[in-house]
Scaffold this motif. Structure first.
Motif, PDB file in Angstrom:
ATOM      1  N   SER A 175      35.364  26.820  36.628  1.00 33.28           N
ATOM      2  CA  SER A 175      36.637  27.233  36.037  1.00 33.28           C
ATOM      3  C   SER A 175      37.675  26.132  36.128  1.00 33.28           C
ATOM      4  CB  SER A 175      37.167  28.490  36.743  1.00 33.28           C
ATOM      5  OG  SER A 175      37.588  28.186  38.057  1.00 33.28           O
ATOM      6  N   SER A 176      38.520  26.072  35.124  1.00 34.44           N
ATOM      7  CA  SER A 176      39.630  25.121  35.132  1.00 34.44           C
ATOM      8  C   SER A 176      40.751  25.593  36.043  1.00 34.44           C
ATOM      9  CB  SER A 176      40.171  24.937  33.708  1.00 34.44           C
ATOM     10  OG  SER A 176      40.483  26.195  33.130  1.00 34.44           O
ATOM     11  N   LEU A 198      33.892  34.196  32.394  1.00 36.70           N
ATOM     12  CA  LEU A 198      34.593  34.448  33.646  1.00 36.70           C
ATOM     13  C   LEU A 198      36.015  34.884  33.335  1.00 36.70           C
ATOM     14  CD1 LEU A 198      35.084  34.095  36.795  1.00 36.70           C
ATOM     15  CD2 LEU A 198      35.762  31.739  36.238  1.00 36.70           C
ATOM     16  N   TYR A 199      36.475  35.905  34.053  1.00 34.70           N
ATOM     17  CA  TYR A 199      37.869  36.341  33.952  1.00 34.70           C
ATOM     18  C   TYR A 199      38.494  36.268  35.343  1.00 34.70           C
ATOM     19  CZ  TYR A 199      36.428  38.287  29.442  1.00 34.70           C
ATOM     20  OH  TYR A 199      35.937  38.446  28.166  1.00 34.70           O
ATOM     21  N   ILE A 200      39.643  35.633  35.427  1.00 30.33           N
ATOM     22  CA  ILE A 200      40.405  35.559  36.668  1.00 30.33           C
ATOM     23  C   ILE A 200      41.692  36.342  36.461  1.00 30.33           C
ATOM     24  CG2 ILE A 200      41.566  34.048  38.323  1.00 30.33           C
ATOM     25  CD1 ILE A 200      39.655  31.831  37.582  1.00 30.33           C
ATOM     26  N   ASN A 201      41.845  37.429  37.220  1.00 31.36           N
ATOM     27  CA  ASN A 201      42.967  38.349  37.032  1.00 31.36           C
ATOM     28  C   ASN A 201      43.056  38.811  35.585  1.00 31.36           C
ATOM     29  OD1 ASN A 201      43.876  38.546  39.691  1.00 31.36           O
ATOM     30  ND2 ASN A 201      45.107  36.684  39.509  1.00 31.36           N
ATOM     31  N   GLY A 202      41.884  39.064  34.998  1.00 31.98           N
ATOM     32  CA  GLY A 202      41.816  39.624  33.655  1.00 31.98           C
ATOM     33  C   GLY A 202      41.947  38.628  32.523  1.00 31.98           C
ATOM     34  N   THR A 203      42.055  37.341  32.839  1.00 27.13           N
ATOM     35  CA  THR A 203      42.253  36.329  31.813  1.00 27.13           C
ATOM     36  C   THR A 203      41.182  35.251  31.915  1.00 27.13           C
ATOM     37  OG1 THR A 203      44.648  36.678  31.831  1.00 27.13           O
ATOM     38  CG2 THR A 203      43.862  34.620  30.865  1.00 27.13           C
ATOM     39  N   LYS A 204      40.610  34.888  30.783  1.00 24.40           N
ATOM     40  CA  LYS A 204      39.614  33.817  30.771  1.00 24.40           C
ATOM     41  C   LYS A 204      40.313  32.475  30.923  1.00 24.40           C
ATOM     42  CE  LYS A 204      37.864  32.302  26.927  1.00 24.40           C
ATOM     43  NZ  LYS A 204      37.123  32.194  25.653  1.00 24.40           N
ATOM     44  N   PRO A 205      39.934  31.683  31.931  1.00 24.02           N
ATOM     45  CA  PRO A 205      40.540  30.352  32.069  1.00 24.02           C
ATOM     46  C   PRO A 205      40.087  29.431  30.939  1.00 24.02           C
ATOM     47  CG  PRO A 205      38.775  30.623  33.647  1.00 24.02           C
ATOM     48  CD  PRO A 205      38.955  31.955  32.988  1.00 24.02           C
ATOM     49  N   THR A 206      40.771  28.316  30.779  1.00 26.02           N
ATOM     50  CA  THR A 206      40.420  27.372  29.719  1.00 26.02           C
ATOM     51  C   THR A 206      38.948  26.989  29.789  1.00 26.02           C
ATOM     52  OG1 THR A 206      42.680  26.496  29.744  1.00 26.02           O
ATOM     53  CG2 THR A 206      40.986  25.143  28.694  1.00 26.02           C
ATOM     54  N   THR A 207      38.477  26.689  30.976  1.00 21.77           N
ATOM     55  CA  THR A 207      37.050  26.471  31.196  1.00 21.77           C
ATOM     56  C   THR A 207      36.527  27.696  31.926  1.00 21.77           C
ATOM     57  OG1 THR A 207      37.397  24.088  31.409  1.00 21.77           O
ATOM     58  CG2 THR A 207      35.319  24.966  32.220  1.00 21.77           C
ATOM     59  N   GLY A 208      35.933  28.603  31.183  1.00 20.87           N
ATOM     60  CA  GLY A 208      35.475  29.847  31.783  1.00 20.87           C
ATOM     61  C   GLY A 208      34.474  30.565  30.915  1.00 20.87           C
TER      62      GLY A 208
END
Length: 268
Positions: A175-176, A198-208
């Motif tokens: 992940s970015s 991948l979702y971090i706190n419900g949001t896909k990171p730029t690299t995810g």
């Protein structure tokens, strides 16, 4: 009738249809005919005996208290804590997270075909609270061993706190966005078709995001370290808290950014 289907569900059909709105207590399945005529219902909780196949809905968690339950092996001093990500946490006083000390703690689940995802959809999600973000750590691992090429490592952390997703023996992406130490973060890894996100706190990171049609056929689950490092000298043990680890087989729960849950997951 020969009942050979092996996927029991409580509170609904085996899909998300016909869901119960109400309460269940002391659900027991037995391998004998306990009643053959009218009887007086019991007034105290059921206890398990040699004929009990399943006994659940008796506590604040859906535990199997039968004589042959599916068990989770606790290693090291992994302990249940009342520390949870929800606000206010007092509303969920009967629930808690698990604390891992970063050196010897992990949980080992028995091998089960439930963890064989094949080429199908899946969702891994949890709340995580790392107390350090400066060492590489494995959080969840389904591989039979560190050299397996047919397993899945949905959650690892690099020495800079970035999330690593690996499948079939190779890293799919890093992940970015890095996790913040001493902070609750919701993580989800979803495969929908061949798309792994991948979702971090419900949001896909730029690299995810990555693509994988790999067969996931290993049938193990290790939480708190990697499957090949289950010893007290390993350096990749997770340090911090994990809450509400949920694994869904055959279903991609999230296919776009979403609002993270604010209550404990239901078993749906």
């Amino acid at each position: 009738t020969n009942y050979s289907y092996s996927y029991p569900a409580i509170g609904g059909w085996y899909s998300t249809s016909y869901l119960l709105n109400g309460y269940i207590s002391n659900f027991r399945v037995s391998s004998v005919a306990r009643y053959s005529s009218n009887f007086t219902p019991p007034t105290s909780p059921f206890t398990s005996d040699a004929s009990t196949v399943l006994l659940t809905c008796q506590s604040s968690r859906p535990l199997d208290t039968s004589t042959s339950p599916v068990t989770i092996t606790q290693n090291g001093s992994a302990t249940v804590s009342s520390f949870v990500p929800y606000v206010p946490s007092s509303s969920y006083a009967t629930y808690g997270s698990t604390y891992f000390n970063g050196s010897s703690d992990y949980l080992q689940y028995p091998s089960d075909t439930a963890f064989q995802f094949g080429t199908g959809n899946f969702t891994f999600e949890m709340w995580v609270y790392p107390t350090t973000t400066t060492k590489a750590m494995t959080i969840v691992d389904t591989r039979s061993g560190s050299g397996s090429t047919t397993g899945l490592v949905p959650f690892e952390m690099s020495a800079t706190g970035n999330v690593i997703v690996s499948i079939a023996g190779s890293q799919l992406f890093t992940s970015s966005s890095a996790l913040t130490g001493n902070t609750w973060t919701h993580l989800a890894v979803v495969r929908s078709g061949t798309n792994v996100t991948l979702y971090i706190n419900g949001t896909k990171p730029t690299t995810g995001n990555g693509t994988s049609a790999a067969v996931v056929s290993d049938n193990f689950l290790t939480v708190g370290t990697s499957s090949g490092s289950k010893d007290t000298t390993a350096t990749n043990h997770f340090q911090g808290y994990i809450d509400d680890l949920r694994i869904t087989k055959g279903y991609a729960r999230y296919v776009a950014n979403f609002t993270v849950p604010t209550i404990t997951f239901p078993g749906l």
